[in-house]
Design a protein around this motif. Structure first.
Motif, PDB file in Angstrom:
ATOM      1  N   PHE A 113     -16.247 -68.118  -8.693  1.00 32.66           N
ATOM      2  CA  PHE A 113     -15.444 -67.139  -9.426  1.00 32.66           C
ATOM      3  C   PHE A 113     -14.521 -66.376  -8.490  1.00 32.66           C
ATOM      4  N   LEU A 114     -14.946 -66.182  -7.250  1.00 32.97           N
ATOM      5  CA  LEU A 114     -14.069 -65.574  -6.245  1.00 32.97           C
ATOM      6  C   LEU A 114     -12.850 -66.463  -6.017  1.00 32.97           C
ATOM      7  N   GLY A 115     -13.065 -67.778  -5.941  1.00 33.99           N
ATOM      8  CA  GLY A 115     -11.958 -68.718  -5.806  1.00 33.99           C
ATOM      9  C   GLY A 115     -11.025 -68.672  -7.006  1.00 33.99           C
ATOM     10  N   ILE A 116     -11.590 -68.457  -8.204  1.00 33.81           N
ATOM     11  CA  ILE A 116     -10.771 -68.378  -9.417  1.00 33.81           C
ATOM     12  C   ILE A 116      -9.864 -67.155  -9.372  1.00 33.81           C
ATOM     13  N   VAL A 117     -10.363 -66.037  -8.859  1.00 31.22           N
ATOM     14  CA  VAL A 117      -9.539 -64.828  -8.744  1.00 31.22           C
ATOM     15  C   VAL A 117      -8.342 -65.092  -7.831  1.00 31.22           C
ATOM     16  N   ILE A 118      -8.583 -65.725  -6.701  1.00 29.65           N
ATOM     17  CA  ILE A 118      -7.497 -66.032  -5.765  1.00 29.65           C
ATOM     18  C   ILE A 118      -6.494 -66.991  -6.406  1.00 29.65           C
ATOM     19  N   PHE A 119      -7.005 -67.963  -7.178  1.00 28.44           N
ATOM     20  CA  PHE A 119      -6.124 -68.888  -7.882  1.00 28.44           C
ATOM     21  C   PHE A 119      -5.276 -68.146  -8.919  1.00 28.44           C
ATOM     22  N   ALA A 120      -5.870 -67.174  -9.611  1.00 26.77           N
ATOM     23  CA  ALA A 120      -5.123 -66.385 -10.594  1.00 26.77           C
ATOM     24  C   ALA A 120      -4.018 -65.580  -9.916  1.00 26.77           C
ATOM     25  N   MET A 121      -4.298 -65.063  -8.725  1.00 21.98           N
ATOM     26  CA  MET A 121      -3.263 -64.339  -7.974  1.00 21.98           C
ATOM     27  C   MET A 121      -2.122 -65.272  -7.594  1.00 21.98           C
ATOM     28  N   PHE A 122      -2.457 -66.503  -7.206  1.00 21.67           N
ATOM     29  CA  PHE A 122      -1.430 -67.497  -6.873  1.00 21.67           C
ATOM     30  C   PHE A 122      -0.570 -67.816  -8.097  1.00 21.67           C
ATOM     31  N   LEU A 123      -1.223 -67.994  -9.249  1.00 25.76           N
ATOM     32  CA  LEU A 123      -0.475 -68.282 -10.474  1.00 25.76           C
ATOM     33  C   LEU A 123       0.477 -67.138 -10.819  1.00 25.76           C
ATOM     34  N   MET A 124       0.004 -65.910 -10.656  1.00 24.32           N
ATOM     35  CA  MET A 124       0.852 -64.778 -11.008  1.00 24.32           C
ATOM     36  C   MET A 124       2.015 -64.632 -10.029  1.00 24.32           C
ATOM     37  N   TYR A 125       1.785 -64.988  -8.761  1.00 19.07           N
ATOM     38  CA  TYR A 125       2.880 -64.950  -7.799  1.00 19.07           C
ATOM     39  C   TYR A 125       3.932 -66.010  -8.143  1.00 19.07           C
ATOM     40  N   MET A 126       3.474 -67.188  -8.552  1.00 19.66           N
ATOM     41  CA  MET A 126       4.404 -68.269  -8.900  1.00 19.66           C
ATOM     42  C   MET A 126       5.116 -67.996 -10.216  1.00 19.66           C
ATOM     43  N   PHE A 127       4.422 -67.304 -11.124  1.00 18.88           N
ATOM     44  CA  PHE A 127       5.006 -67.017 -12.443  1.00 18.88           C
ATOM     45  C   PHE A 127       4.887 -65.508 -12.708  1.00 18.88           C
ATOM     46  N   PRO A 128       5.783 -64.706 -12.142  1.00 17.08           N
ATOM     47  CA  PRO A 128       5.684 -63.245 -12.292  1.00 17.08           C
ATOM     48  C   PRO A 128       5.744 -62.774 -13.741  1.00 17.08           C
ATOM     49  N   GLY A 129       6.284 -63.611 -14.617  1.00 18.28           N
ATOM     50  CA  GLY A 129       6.361 -63.242 -16.024  1.00 18.28           C
ATOM     51  C   GLY A 129       5.005 -63.004 -16.659  1.00 18.28           C
ATOM     52  N   ILE A 130       3.942 -63.543 -16.059  1.00 16.94           N
ATOM     53  CA  ILE A 130       2.593 -63.288 -16.567  1.00 16.94           C
ATOM     54  C   ILE A 130       2.328 -61.793 -16.616  1.00 16.94           C
ATOM     55  N   ALA A 131       2.829 -61.076 -15.617  1.00  9.99           N
ATOM     56  CA  ALA A 131       2.632 -59.630 -15.567  1.00  9.99           C
ATOM     57  C   ALA A 131       3.821 -58.853 -16.124  1.00  9.99           C
ATOM     58  N   LEU A 132       5.027 -59.383 -15.986  1.00  7.40           N
ATOM     59  CA  LEU A 132       6.222 -58.582 -16.262  1.00  7.40           C
ATOM     60  C   LEU A 132       6.838 -58.821 -17.630  1.00  7.40           C
ATOM     61  N   TRP A 133       6.528 -59.951 -18.266  1.00 11.07           N
ATOM     62  CA  TRP A 133       7.207 -60.262 -19.531  1.00 11.07           C
ATOM     63  C   TRP A 133       6.890 -59.248 -20.620  1.00 11.07           C
ATOM     64  N   LEU A 134       5.615 -58.929 -20.805  1.00 15.39           N
ATOM     65  CA  LEU A 134       5.236 -58.040 -21.908  1.00 15.39           C
ATOM     66  C   LEU A 134       5.785 -56.631 -21.741  1.00 15.39           C
ATOM     67  N   PRO A 135       5.628 -55.974 -20.569  1.00 21.43           N
ATOM     68  CA  PRO A 135       6.224 -54.627 -20.465  1.00 21.43           C
ATOM     69  C   PRO A 135       7.736 -54.630 -20.586  1.00 21.43           C
ATOM     70  N   GLU A 136       8.396 -55.661 -20.073  1.00 26.92           N
ATOM     71  CA  GLU A 136       9.858 -55.733 -20.191  1.00 26.92           C
ATOM     72  C   GLU A 136      10.272 -55.948 -21.630  1.00 26.92           C
ATOM     73  N   THR A 137       9.448 -56.673 -22.391  1.00 29.32           N
ATOM     74  CA  THR A 137       9.772 -56.915 -23.809  1.00 29.32           C
ATOM     75  C   THR A 137       9.494 -55.692 -24.659  1.00 29.32           C
ATOM     76  N   LEU A 138       8.333 -55.062 -24.444  1.00 37.87           N
ATOM     77  CA  LEU A 138       7.947 -53.918 -25.264  1.00 37.87           C
ATOM     78  C   LEU A 138       8.797 -52.694 -24.973  1.00 37.87           C
ATOM     79  N   PHE A 139       9.168 -52.521 -23.709  1.00 40.15           N
ATOM     80  CA  PHE A 139       9.859 -51.297 -23.316  1.00 40.15           C
ATOM     81  C   PHE A 139      11.274 -51.590 -22.815  1.00 40.15           C
ATOM     82  N   ALA A 140      11.920 -52.576 -23.454  1.00 44.38           N
ATOM     83  CA  ALA A 140      13.266 -52.964 -23.028  1.00 44.38           C
ATOM     84  C   ALA A 140      14.255 -51.830 -23.159  1.00 44.38           C
ATOM     85  N   ASN A 141      14.010 -50.962 -24.130  1.00 40.33           N
ATOM     86  CA  ASN A 141      14.947 -49.841 -24.393  1.00 40.33           C
ATOM     87  C   ASN A 141      14.418 -48.518 -23.873  1.00 40.33           C
TER      88      ASN A 141
END
Length: 453
Positions: free
Chosen positions: A425-453
Motif C-alpha cells: 500500500f505504501l507503493g500504491i501511494v507513491i504510484f498515486a503521486m506519480f499519476l497525479m504529477y503526470m496528470f495534474p488535472g486529477i487535482a486541479l480540474w474540479l476546483p477550476e471547474t467549480l470556481f471558474a468565476n
C-alpha cells in the motif's frame, strides 16, 4: 555560543535542537513554544529598549499568535468536525456500515477487504482522525477478516492503509489546517482533494481485488449459506449506508456549492451526527460526554501546536532560516520536477519522526515561498503533500497506523507482519503521486471547474 554565530546559523541551530528534543520524546507543542520564546528572546533582544527582563517583543508576539489562533474563523471548523467524527465513531454506525457493505460486495474477490476499505473511506470522511479509524476498524473488521481465513498480513495492510485516508479525503481537518498555513481557500482545497482521495481509495480496492483473484488463499470467499437473501441485503444497505452517505454529501455539498462555510457545514454535520445517533437508537449520555471530552482534548492539542509553531516559525524566519532554504534551492539551478521530488523526499523522511501536524505547521511554510519561483500551482503542491503524508503513517519503522493496530490486537499479530502487509500500500501511494504529477488535472480540474468565476 549563540552570540558567536550569525543569525541564519542560529536559526539552523534552533531547528536542530527542536528535532533532537522531539526524538527524545518531549511534547512537540510545548517544545515549539519553548524554542520559539527562548530563541526569540535572543532574536529580539535590544538592551536599549529593555527596562526589565520581560520587556522583549517575543512575549507580545506569543500573545498575538495565541489571539490570532482563537480568532481564526476557519479553525472554528476543527472542533465541530472532530465532534462529528467522535460521535459517529461511538454511535455504532460504522459496524452497521461494514456489515452492510460486506454483504453487498460478497461476489467480489476479497469482499471483506473491499468492505473494510469502503467503510474506512466513508468513516474517514466523517472523522478524519487516523488513530480513531484504524483503532475502530482494527477492533471491528480485522478480527472478522482473520476469522474468515484472511491472511493476517493482507488484513493488516488493508486496515492500516484504509485508516489513513482521513487526512486526504474531505472534509479533512488536515486540509483546514493547510488552508490556514498556506492562506489558501479551504473550499478549493476540498475540491482539489476529492479525486486524489477517490483515486487512492480506488487503487487500494483494485489491489485488494486483484491480489485475491491471483492468490485466492489469502482472502477466501464467504460461504453461500452465510449470505442472506437479496432483499435483506438491500435493506441493510439502505439503513446503514444511505444515512451516513447523505450526511457526508450534505456537509461536502454545502461547502462546494458555496452555500455554507466550512465552519457552518461542520456545525450542520455535528448536528446531523446527533440525529443519526438518535435514529440508530445509540445516542447515550456517556458516549456524548466522551465525544465532547475528546473533541476538547484534540482541539486543544491542535491549537497549542498552532500557537507554538507560529511562534517558532516567526522567530526562525526573523533569524533568516527561510532565506537559507530559498537560497539553497535557487542556487543549485534545478528544474520544477526536481524541486518537487526534493521537497517530497524531505516530507517523506520527516514523516518518520514527526506527525502530519508538525510537518505542515513547521516545515511546509519553508517551501511555500518557493512555489512562485518554480511556477508550481499551490493547490497542486498541497495535494502532493496530502498524498505524501499518507506515507508518514505507513513507512516502517515509525508507521503509526501499524502501532495503532498492534495496540488493539496485541498478541494476535506481530508488528513485522503488519509492516509486511502495509508495504504494497505504501507503493500504491507513491504510484498515486506519480499519476497525479503526470496528470495534474486529477487535482486541479474540479476546483477550476467549480470556481471558474
Amino acid at each position: 555560543m549563540l552570540f558567536s554565530l550569525t543569525n541564519p546559523e542560529v536559526a539552523i541551530f534552533m531547528m536542530g535542537i527542536f528535532l533532537f528534543a522531539v526524538l527524545l520524546g518531549f511534547p512537540i507543542a510545548f517544545t515549539l513554544m519553548a524554542m520559539g520564546i527562548g530563541f526569540g528572546y535572543y532574536a529580539y533582544y535590544d538592551p536599549a529598549l529593555m527596562d526589565h527582563i520581560f520587556d522583549n517583543r517575543i512575549f507580545s508576539l506569543f500573545v498575538k499568535n495565541t489571539y490570532t489562533v482563537m480568532d481564526n474563523n476557519v479553525l472554528t471548523a476543527v472542533p465541530l468536525f472532530l465532534f462529528m467524527g467522535y460521535l459517529v465513531e461511538r454511535a455504532g454506525i460504522v459496524s452497521k456500515l461494514f456489515f452492510a457493505i460486506r454483504l453487498a460486495a460478497h461476489r467480489l474477490p476479497a469482499s471483506m477487504a473491499v468492505a473494510a476499505l469502503i467503510t474506512c473511506t466513508l468513516f474517514s470522511t466523517a472523522t478524519g482522525i487516523i488513530g480513531a479509524v484504524v483503532t475502530l476498524m482494527g477492533l471491528l473488521a480485522w478480527p472478522a477478516m482473520v476469522k474468515a481465513g484472511y491472511d493476517k498480513k493482507f488484513a493488516s495492510g488493508v486496515i492500516c492503509a484504509g485508516g489513513c485516508l482521513g487526512i486526504l479525503i474531505p472534509p479533512s481537518i488536515m486540509l483546514i489546517v493547510y488552508s490556514v498555513i498556506a492562506q489558501l481557500s479551504p473550499l478549493r482545497l476540498f475540491a482539489a482533494a476529492i479525486f486524489p482521495g477517490l483515486l487512492l481509495a480506488g487503487l487500494y480496492i483494485a489491489y485488494a481485488v486483484g491480489r485475491a483473484w491471483l492468490q485466492p488463499s489469502i482472502a477466501p470467499k464467504p460461504r453461500a449459506e452465510d449470505i442472506p437473501p437479496r432483499a435483506e441485503i438491500l435493506k441493510e444497505v439502505l439503513v446503514s449506508f444511505v444515512p451516513l452517505f447523505g450526511l457526508i454529501m450534505l456537509v461536502l455539498g454545502t461547502i462546494l456549492a458555496g452555500i455554507a462555510t466550512p465552519a457552518e457545514a461542520a456545525a450542520a454535520g455535528a448536528f446531523g451526527a446527533i440525529l443519526l445517533s438518535w435514529f440508530y437508537k445509540t445516542l447515550k449520555w456517556q458516549s456524548f460526554k466522551e465525544s465532547v471530552f475528546l473533541t476538547a482534548k484534540t482541539t486543544a492539542m491542535i491549537m497549542w501546536l498552532f500557537i507554538g509553531s507560529w511562534t517558532f516559525s516567526s522567530v526562525f524566519s526573523y533569524l533568516g532560516g527561510h532565506e537559507i532554504f530559498e537560497h539553497f534551492f535557487t542556487s543549485i539551478e534545478i528544474s520544477t520536477w526536481q524541486f518537487l521530488i526534493i521537497t517530497q523526499v524531505i516530507i517523506f523522511l520527516l514523516g518518520w519522526p514527526l506527525e502530519w501536524t508538525e510537518i505542515l505547521i513547521i516545515f511546509v511554510p519553508i517551501f511555500l515561498p518557493l512555489l512562485e519561483v518554480f511556477d508550481v500551482n499551490p493547490y497542486f503542491f498541497a495535494m502532493l503533500i496530502a498524498l505524501n503524508l499518507q506515507t508518514s503513517f505507513l513507512t516502517p519503522p515509525m508507521a503509526m497506523s501499524a502501532y495503532y493496530l498492534k495496540g488493539v490486537q496485541k498478541k494476535n499479530v506481530e508488528l513485522m507482519e503488519i509492516f509486511a502487509g502495509i508495504m504494497p500500500f505504501l507503493g500504491i501511494v507513491i504510484f498515486a503521486m506519480f499519476l497525479m504529477y503526470m496528470f495534474p488535472g486529477i487535482a486541479l480540474w474540479l476546483p477550476e471547474t467549480l470556481f471558474a468565476n
